[in-house]
Design a protein around this motif. Structure first.
Motif, PDB file in Angstrom:
ATOM      1  N   PHE A  57       0.849  -1.196   0.000  1.00  0.00           N
ATOM      2  CA  PHE A  57       0.000   0.000   0.000  1.00  0.00           C
ATOM      3  C   PHE A  57       0.877   1.236   0.000  1.00  0.00           C
ATOM      4  N   ASN A  58       0.610   2.151  -0.953  1.00  0.00           N
ATOM      5  CA  ASN A  58       1.306   3.422  -1.026  1.00  0.00           C
ATOM      6  C   ASN A  58       0.381   4.406  -1.719  1.00  0.00           C
ATOM      7  N   SER A  59      -0.100   5.388  -0.960  1.00  0.00           N
ATOM      8  CA  SER A  59      -1.073   6.351  -1.503  1.00  0.00           C
ATOM      9  C   SER A  59      -0.428   7.666  -1.910  1.00  0.00           C
ATOM     10  N   SER A  60       0.884   7.701  -2.069  1.00  0.00           N
ATOM     11  CA  SER A  60       1.574   8.959  -2.363  1.00  0.00           C
ATOM     12  C   SER A  60       1.490   9.396  -3.825  1.00  0.00           C
ATOM     13  N   VAL A  61       1.118   8.489  -4.714  1.00  0.00           N
ATOM     14  CA  VAL A  61       1.060   8.839  -6.139  1.00  0.00           C
ATOM     15  C   VAL A  61      -0.384   8.710  -6.633  1.00  0.00           C
ATOM     16  N   PRO A  62      -1.009   9.825  -7.036  1.00  0.00           N
ATOM     17  CA  PRO A  62      -2.389   9.740  -7.547  1.00  0.00           C
ATOM     18  C   PRO A  62      -2.428   9.127  -8.945  1.00  0.00           C
ATOM     19  N   GLY A  63      -3.565   8.532  -9.268  1.00  0.00           N
ATOM     20  CA  GLY A  63      -3.782   8.005 -10.615  1.00  0.00           C
ATOM     21  C   GLY A  63      -3.235   6.607 -10.863  1.00  0.00           C
ATOM     22  N   VAL A  64      -2.677   5.961  -9.849  1.00  0.00           N
ATOM     23  CA  VAL A  64      -2.193   4.582  -9.963  1.00  0.00           C
ATOM     24  C   VAL A  64      -2.746   3.795  -8.781  1.00  0.00           C
ATOM     25  N   PRO A  65      -2.772   2.469  -8.890  1.00  0.00           N
ATOM     26  CA  PRO A  65      -3.282   1.682  -7.750  1.00  0.00           C
ATOM     27  C   PRO A  65      -2.478   1.951  -6.475  1.00  0.00           C
ATOM     28  N   TRP A  66      -3.203   2.174  -5.364  1.00  0.00           N
ATOM     29  CA  TRP A  66      -2.547   2.367  -4.072  1.00  0.00           C
ATOM     30  C   TRP A  66      -2.319   1.028  -3.387  1.00  0.00           C
ATOM     31  N   CYS A  67      -3.201   0.091  -3.630  1.00  0.00           N
ATOM     32  CA  CYS A  67      -3.057  -1.269  -3.111  1.00  0.00           C
ATOM     33  C   CYS A  67      -2.647  -2.125  -4.308  1.00  0.00           C
ATOM     34  N   PHE A  68      -1.426  -2.644  -4.265  1.00  0.00           N
ATOM     35  CA  PHE A  68      -0.901  -3.326  -5.441  1.00  0.00           C
ATOM     36  C   PHE A  68      -0.137  -4.590  -5.071  1.00  0.00           C
ATOM     37  N   SER A  69      -0.010  -5.476  -6.061  1.00  0.00           N
ATOM     38  CA  SER A  69       0.673  -6.763  -5.860  1.00  0.00           C
ATOM     39  C   SER A  69       2.161  -6.556  -5.660  1.00  0.00           C
ATOM     40  N   PRO A  70       2.754  -7.278  -4.688  1.00  0.00           N
ATOM     41  CA  PRO A  70       4.197  -7.161  -4.462  1.00  0.00           C
ATOM     42  C   PRO A  70       4.991  -7.912  -5.529  1.00  0.00           C
ATOM     43  N   LYS A  71       6.271  -7.567  -5.642  1.00  0.00           N
ATOM     44  CA  LYS A  71       7.171  -8.326  -6.508  1.00  0.00           C
ATOM     45  C   LYS A  71       7.337  -9.714  -5.902  1.00  0.00           C
ATOM     46  N   ALA A  72       7.672 -10.677  -6.737  1.00  0.00           N
ATOM     47  CA  ALA A  72       7.909 -12.027  -6.248  1.00  0.00           C
ATOM     48  C   ALA A  72       9.151 -12.042  -5.367  1.00  0.00           C
ATOM     49  N   LYS A  73       9.128 -12.862  -4.318  1.00  0.00           N
ATOM     50  CA  LYS A  73      10.293 -12.997  -3.446  1.00  0.00           C
ATOM     51  C   LYS A  73      11.370 -13.766  -4.188  1.00  0.00           C
ATOM     52  N   LYS A  74      12.598 -13.382  -3.942  1.00  0.00           N
ATOM     53  CA  LYS A  74      13.727 -14.118  -4.513  1.00  0.00           C
ATOM     54  C   LYS A  74      14.095 -15.210  -3.528  1.00  0.00           C
ATOM     55  N   VAL A  75      13.926 -16.444  -3.958  1.00  0.00           N
ATOM     56  CA  VAL A  75      14.181 -17.585  -3.080  1.00  0.00           C
ATOM     57  C   VAL A  75      15.131 -18.561  -3.763  1.00  0.00           C
ATOM     58  N   ARG A  76      15.762 -19.378  -2.937  1.00  0.00           N
ATOM     59  CA  ARG A  76      16.613 -20.441  -3.469  1.00  0.00           C
ATOM     60  C   ARG A  76      16.603 -21.601  -2.490  1.00  0.00           C
ATOM     61  N   LYS A  77      16.971 -22.774  -2.990  1.00  0.00           N
ATOM     62  CA  LYS A  77      17.038 -23.975  -2.162  1.00  0.00           C
ATOM     63  C   LYS A  77      18.431 -24.118  -1.581  1.00  0.00           C
ATOM     64  N   VAL A  78      18.501 -24.475  -0.290  1.00  0.00           N
ATOM     65  CA  VAL A  78      19.779 -24.749   0.358  1.00  0.00           C
ATOM     66  C   VAL A  78      19.624 -25.983   1.235  1.00  0.00           C
ATOM     67  N   CYS A  79      20.721 -26.641   1.497  1.00  0.00           N
ATOM     68  CA  CYS A  79      20.724 -27.761   2.430  1.00  0.00           C
ATOM     69  C   CYS A  79      20.944 -27.189   3.822  1.00  0.00           C
ATOM     70  N   PRO A  80      20.057 -27.465   4.779  1.00  0.00           N
ATOM     71  CA  PRO A  80      20.205 -26.873   6.106  1.00  0.00           C
ATOM     72  C   PRO A  80      21.517 -27.264   6.772  1.00  0.00           C
ATOM     73  N   ALA A  81      22.194 -26.289   7.370  1.00  0.00           N
ATOM     74  CA  ALA A  81      23.461 -26.542   8.057  1.00  0.00           C
ATOM     75  C   ALA A  81      23.228 -27.204   9.410  1.00  0.00           C
ATOM     76  N   ASP A  82      22.115 -26.874  10.063  1.00  0.00           N
ATOM     77  CA  ASP A  82      21.797 -27.438  11.372  1.00  0.00           C
ATOM     78  C   ASP A  82      21.228 -28.841  11.192  1.00  0.00           C
ATOM     79  N   SER A  83      21.924 -29.833  11.709  1.00  0.00           N
ATOM     80  CA  SER A  83      21.483 -31.222  11.526  1.00  0.00           C
ATOM     81  C   SER A  83      20.142 -31.492  12.206  1.00  0.00           C
ATOM     82  N   ARG A  84      19.772 -30.686  13.222  1.00  0.00           N
ATOM     83  CA  ARG A  84      18.485 -30.875  13.901  1.00  0.00           C
ATOM     84  C   ARG A  84      17.313 -30.394  13.051  1.00  0.00           C
ATOM     85  N   ALA A  85      17.585 -29.605  12.026  1.00  0.00           N
ATOM     86  CA  ALA A  85      16.527 -29.078  11.161  1.00  0.00           C
ATOM     87  C   ALA A  85      16.220 -30.004   9.989  1.00  0.00           C
TER      88      ALA A  85
END
Length: 158
Positions: A57-85
Motif C-alpha cells: 500500500f502506497n497512496s503517495s502517487v495519484p492516478g495509480v493503484p494504491w493497493c498493489f501486488s508485491p514483486k515475487a520474493k527471490k528464493v533459493r534452495k539450500v541444504c540446512p546446516a543445522d542437523s536438527r533441522a
C-alpha cells in the motif's frame, strides 16, 4: 474415527494452513515504479486491509493503484546446516546417488539424524544493500510434518 477427534484435527489443520497464507510483503517487494503496479485491492480499501491481504500500500502517487501486488520474493534452495533441522527424505541405507536423484540433500554425518533430507527454501533479504538469506517455510513442510505428528499421537490415544 470419533467425531471429537475429527473436529479437533480439523481445527488444528485450519489454524496451521491459515498461518501459511496472507504473508505481509517486505519493503523490497513493494519498491517499484508506480506505472509497474498491478491492482490488488478495491476502491476504498484501507492500508491495513490491503496489507492483511498480502499486498503493498502506497497512496503517495495519484492516478495509480494504491493497493498493489508485491514483486515475487527471490528464493533459493539450500541444504540446512543445522542437523536438527533435517526432515527425512530417504530410508536407512540410501546412497548419496539415490538421495540426490530424489532431489534431496545428502550428508553422512553426524550419526542419529537423517543423512538424506529435504532442502530448505530461503528468501534473499536485499534490504539495506546487503544480501543475507533468512530461512522461511515457503512450502510449510515443517508445519505439515508437526500436524501429522499430532494427528498420529491423537490416533494412538484412541
Amino acid at each position: 474415527m470419533d467425531l471429537k477427534v475429527t473436529c479437533v484435527l480439523s481445527v488444528v489443520l485450519i489454524i496451521a494452513l491459515s498461518t501459511l497464507a496472507g504473508a505481509v510483503p517486505t519493503r523490497c517487494q513493494c519498491k517499484m515504479e508506480p506505472k509497474e503496479r498491478s491492482n490488488c485491492g478495491y476502491p476504498g480499501i484501507t492500508a491495513d486491509q490491503c496489507r492483511k491481504a498480502g499486498c503493498c500500500f502506497n497512496s503517495s502517487v495519484p492516478g495509480v493503484p494504491w493497493c498493489f501486488s508485491p514483486k515475487a520474493k527471490k528464493v533459493r534452495k539450500v541444504c540446512p546446516a543445522d542437523s536438527r533441522a533435517r526432515i527425512n527424505c530417504g530410508f536407512p541405507g540410501i546412497t548419496a546417488k539415490e538421495c540426490e536423484k530424489k532431489g534431496c540433500c545428502f550428508r553422512s554425518h553426524p550419526a542419529g539424524v537423517p543423512w538424506c533430507f529435504y532442502h530448505r527454501v530461503v528468501e534473499e533479504d536485499l534490504s539495506a544493500g546487503t544480501v543475507a538469506a533468512k530461512q522461511v517455510e515457503v512450502n510449510g513442510l515443517a508445519e505439515i510434518h508437526s500436524i501429522l505428528g499430532l494427528y498420529l499421537a491423537l490416533q494412538e490415544k484412541l
